[in-house]
Design a protein around this motif. Structure first.
Motif, PDB file in Angstrom:
ATOM      1  N   ARG A 134       0.835  -1.210   0.000  1.00 58.88           N
ATOM      2  CA  ARG A 134       0.000   0.000   0.000  1.00 58.88           C
ATOM      3  C   ARG A 134       0.868   1.257   0.000  1.00 58.88           C
ATOM      4  O   ARG A 134       0.503   2.263  -0.628  1.00 58.88           O
ATOM      5  N   ILE A 135       2.002   1.218   0.686  1.00 62.27           N
ATOM      6  CA  ILE A 135       2.934   2.350   0.677  1.00 62.27           C
ATOM      7  C   ILE A 135       3.377   2.649  -0.756  1.00 62.27           C
ATOM      8  O   ILE A 135       3.438   3.818  -1.178  1.00 62.27           O
ATOM      9  N   LEU A 136       3.674   1.600  -1.512  1.00 56.25           N
ATOM     10  CA  LEU A 136       4.150   1.783  -2.890  1.00 56.25           C
ATOM     11  C   LEU A 136       3.035   2.172  -3.849  1.00 56.25           C
ATOM     12  O   LEU A 136       3.259   2.939  -4.793  1.00 56.25           O
ATOM     13  N   ALA A 137       1.846   1.672  -3.616  1.00 57.64           N
ATOM     14  CA  ALA A 137       0.762   1.863  -4.585  1.00 57.64           C
ATOM     15  C   ALA A 137      -0.032   3.142  -4.384  1.00 57.64           C
ATOM     16  O   ALA A 137      -0.630   3.662  -5.342  1.00 57.64           O
ATOM     17  N   ASP A 138      -0.044   3.681  -3.179  1.00 55.53           N
ATOM     18  CA  ASP A 138      -0.963   4.777  -2.845  1.00 55.53           C
ATOM     19  C   ASP A 138      -0.179   5.972  -2.301  1.00 55.53           C
ATOM     20  O   ASP A 138       0.351   5.930  -1.191  1.00 55.53           O
ATOM     21  N   ASP A 139      -0.128   7.049  -3.082  1.00 51.57           N
ATOM     22  CA  ASP A 139       0.620   8.242  -2.671  1.00 51.57           C
ATOM     23  C   ASP A 139       0.118   8.799  -1.346  1.00 51.57           C
ATOM     24  O   ASP A 139       0.912   9.172  -0.468  1.00 51.57           O
ATOM     25  N   GLY A 140      -1.196   8.887  -1.215  1.00 55.66           N
ATOM     26  CA  GLY A 140      -1.773   9.446  -0.002  1.00 55.66           C
ATOM     27  C   GLY A 140      -1.497   8.581   1.211  1.00 55.66           C
ATOM     28  O   GLY A 140      -1.183   9.091   2.300  1.00 55.66           O
TER      29      GLY A 140
END
Length: 298
Positions: free
Chosen positions: A110-116
């Motif tokens: 999720r850290i890699l996929a989602d900027d927010g």
């Protein structure tokens, strides 16, 4: 005097494990600890202190040091390189604050996929790199301590003020982890650069191996950039400890005989201290004993 500097480290580990004060620490795991220790490593022959009594993943340490020098405080660039050593702290905070049971792999995805998501949950606060290259000056600007250090070494090598630190009292409460390897000082003598690393807190079982290698690597980079030869790296520990759940690591490591330290070469000289790349760091002749797995206390 011992024949191998790594033996001094092993002797310190043995003394801490056998004679250290046993107590419950911040993590709740418990440690055995002694206060005040010094180790010295000669870098003048081109070798680098990567421990040989267990395999050290020195490539991860290189990536961490280069990340510090960027001033970044988000784990995202590390995770993108397959480096997980800082993930446990934001993952622990995410679990506590959301109640969501998520494993490390899913969290990092999720850290890699989602900027927010990365901006909200991947940031560690103003940890090492921020203090090194963007210390708040109290006037709305920042101070780059590393750039100032390089300038000082070049312009006034005899100075006794070649120092940088991560211990910014005003920012400690906002850091995921206050700096353990907190203050560095350097001296130039006869064209050689030597350095001291002072650690307020040192986990001998896991952290030390990274700390001493990164300190030695940084000294070599500084020496090259400032047209100096490497001298000696001196390590000074305040609270020097071994975690109680690292007993197997201690016994295994103490049973092993140190092997020769590997050689470190820098493949090129970049324009500035901030322009080194991972591939510039070349380690040869590293022949360690096998790795020893041990849990990290968060």
């Amino acid at each position: 005097m011992t024949s191998h500097a790594e033996q001094d480290y092993l002797d310190l580990m043995r003394r801490v494990w056998r004679e250290g004060d046993e107590r419950i620490d911040r993590t709740g795991v418990g440690t055995r600890a002694l206060f005040g220790a010094t180790l010295r490593f000669d870098l003048s022959d081109g070798t680098v202190p990567i421990l040989t009594t267990k395999r050290v993943f020195w490539k991860t340490a290189v990536r961490e040091l280069l990340w510090f020098l960027t001033g970044d405080t988000n784990i995202r660039p590390l995770v993108a390189q397959g480096v997980h050593i800082w993930t446990d702290w934001p993952l622990d905070r995410f679990r506590r604050e959301t109640g969501e049971a998520i494993d490390r792999d899913a969290f990092e995805a999720r850290i890699l996929a989602d900027d927010g998501f990365a901006a909200r949950w991947g940031d560690l606060g103003p940890v090492y790199g921020r203090q090194w290259v963007a210390w708040p000056d109290g006037k709305g600007g920042t101070i780059n301590q590393i750039a100032a250090l390089v300038d000082g070494l070049r312009r006034n090598p005899a100075s006794r003020r070649h120092i940088f630190t991560g211990w910014n009292v005003a920012d400690l409460d906002r850091m995921a982890l206050p700096p353990c390897h907190m203050t560095y000082q350097y001296q130039v003598a006869d064209g050689r650069l030597s350095g001291i690393l002072y650690q307020r807190s040192c986990d001998l079982g896991l952290g030390f191996a990274f700390n001493i290698f990164e300190a030695a690597l940084l000294l070599r980079m500084l020496a090259q950039i400032c047209d100096l030869e490497p001298g000696e790296i001196v390590w000074m520990g305040g609270d020097v400890h071994v975690y109680l759940n690292h007993g197997h690591l201690v016994e295994e490591q103490l049973a092993r005989t140190p092997r020769p330290f590997p050689r470190l070469d820098l493949a090129r000289r970049p324009d500035t201290i901030f322009d080194y790349r991972f591939e510039d760091v070349v380690v040869t002749g590293y022949d360690p004993h096998p790795a020893i797995a041990a849990p990290v206390a968060v």
